[in-house]
Write a protein that holds these residues in place. Sequence first.
Motif, PDB file in Angstrom:
ATOM      1  N   ILE A  24      39.204  43.618  38.037  1.00 43.16           N
ATOM      2  CA  ILE A  24      40.029  42.881  38.986  1.00 43.16           C
ATOM      3  C   ILE A  24      41.484  42.978  38.537  1.00 43.16           C
ATOM      4  N   LYS A  25      42.331  43.554  39.373  1.00 42.38           N
ATOM      5  CA  LYS A  25      43.739  43.765  39.022  1.00 42.38           C
ATOM      6  C   LYS A  25      44.699  42.917  39.838  1.00 42.38           C
ATOM      7  N   HIS A  26      44.312  42.553  41.044  1.00 35.01           N
ATOM      8  CA  HIS A  26      45.222  41.864  41.967  1.00 35.01           C
ATOM      9  C   HIS A  26      44.695  40.475  42.294  1.00 35.01           C
ATOM     10  N   GLU A  27      45.619  39.551  42.522  1.00 34.61           N
ATOM     11  CA  GLU A  27      45.235  38.246  43.038  1.00 34.61           C
ATOM     12  C   GLU A  27      46.346  37.714  43.928  1.00 34.61           C
ATOM     13  N   GLU A 163      40.843  26.891  37.733  1.00 37.55           N
ATOM     14  CA  GLU A 163      40.300  27.484  38.940  1.00 37.55           C
ATOM     15  C   GLU A 163      38.785  27.549  38.833  1.00 37.55           C
ATOM     16  N   ALA A 164      38.111  27.423  39.983  1.00 45.21           N
ATOM     17  CA  ALA A 164      36.653  27.467  40.001  1.00 45.21           C
ATOM     18  C   ALA A 164      36.197  28.095  41.308  1.00 45.21           C
ATOM     19  N   GLY A 165      35.068  28.783  41.252  1.00 41.14           N
ATOM     20  CA  GLY A 165      34.498  29.430  42.421  1.00 41.14           C
ATOM     21  C   GLY A 165      33.814  30.714  42.018  1.00 41.14           C
ATOM     22  N   SER A 166      33.745  31.660  42.942  1.00 36.11           N
ATOM     23  CA  SER A 166      33.153  32.965  42.629  1.00 36.11           C
ATOM     24  C   SER A 166      34.183  33.806  41.879  1.00 36.11           C
ATOM     25  N   GLN A 167      33.801  35.007  41.498  1.00 35.01           N
ATOM     26  CA  GLN A 167      34.760  35.866  40.801  1.00 35.01           C
ATOM     27  C   GLN A 167      35.913  36.262  41.708  1.00 35.01           C
ATOM     28  N   GLN A 168      35.685  36.336  43.022  1.00 34.52           N
ATOM     29  CA  GLN A 168      36.751  36.765  43.922  1.00 34.52           C
ATOM     30  C   GLN A 168      37.462  35.609  44.624  1.00 34.52           C
ATOM     31  N   ALA A 185      47.623  22.384  44.659  1.00 39.44           N
ATOM     32  CA  ALA A 185      46.257  22.846  44.844  1.00 39.44           C
ATOM     33  C   ALA A 185      46.273  23.989  45.858  1.00 39.44           C
ATOM     34  N   GLY A 186      45.297  24.885  45.732  1.00 40.14           N
ATOM     35  CA  GLY A 186      45.269  25.994  46.663  1.00 40.14           C
ATOM     36  C   GLY A 186      44.018  26.837  46.543  1.00 40.14           C
ATOM     37  N   LEU A 187      44.070  27.992  47.205  1.00 37.04           N
ATOM     38  CA  LEU A 187      42.977  28.957  47.199  1.00 37.04           C
ATOM     39  C   LEU A 187      43.502  30.299  46.736  1.00 37.04           C
ATOM     40  N   ARG A 188      42.659  31.039  46.048  1.00 39.27           N
ATOM     41  CA  ARG A 188      43.052  32.324  45.470  1.00 39.27           C
ATOM     42  C   ARG A 188      41.971  33.370  45.753  1.00 39.27           C
ATOM     43  N   TYR A 189      42.416  34.603  46.028  1.00 36.11           N
ATOM     44  CA  TYR A 189      41.515  35.733  46.213  1.00 36.11           C
ATOM     45  C   TYR A 189      41.868  36.797  45.206  1.00 36.11           C
ATOM     46  N   LYS A 190      40.863  37.285  44.464  1.00 35.66           N
ATOM     47  CA  LYS A 190      41.071  38.315  43.440  1.00 35.66           C
ATOM     48  C   LYS A 190      40.333  39.586  43.862  1.00 35.66           C
ATOM     49  N   PHE A 191      41.004  40.718  43.677  1.00 35.48           N
ATOM     50  CA  PHE A 191      40.375  42.007  44.017  1.00 35.48           C
ATOM     51  C   PHE A 191      40.856  43.120  43.124  1.00 35.48           C
TER      52      PHE A 191
END
Length: 191
Positions: A24-27, A163-168, A185-191
């Motif tokens: 995972i390089k980008h978020e 942060e908590a959730g799935s890997q992405q 607080a917020g949401l993050r997507y990693k790819f």
Amino acid sequence: MKWMLAAILLCGTSMSAQAQSDDIKHEIGISYGGPATTYWARIGAAIGTALVGAKYEDSSYFGSLSAEYFYHLAPSVGIGGILSYSQDKDKINLAGSIGDRTTRYITVMPAVKWDYLRKEHFGMYMKAAAGYTLQRTNETYKGQDESVSSGLFNVQFSLLGMEAGSQQFRAFVELGFGEQGIALAGLRYKF
């Protein structure tokens, strides 16, 4: 020598546990927080205005809405940037005359993020950013419209990020100080 061998084995074990997420390089993330540093600057301006006999009424504040991007140079170190927007509105009462004032803040900050705990579904990190805030104030007073723009140096130091959730996909919260706020607080997507 025994301590060095033990340290190497320990590092190797922790790295293999994290290897599945090393690609995972980008978020990218979006967050909302406050109060931001521009809010505290606004409080100082209100004190200065009060010294000339004016007072703010019906004040409202929209905290910091931010978008951020990080590119990971290494699994635990990312560099990127933050774009943030906040706004405040007031009625200004000066000697019985009422005026309206709206100030918008747009902030751009290069940033660095350090993930010091990386697990499959949970992480902890620190973040630091520094940049520039463009401040635009529009005032309407006694039928006259006036706009003033200025800028200021701004920062964000998030000393504790979780942060908590799935890997992405992950939800996150941060505590710190700066233009994104003391708490956000917020949401993050990693790819």
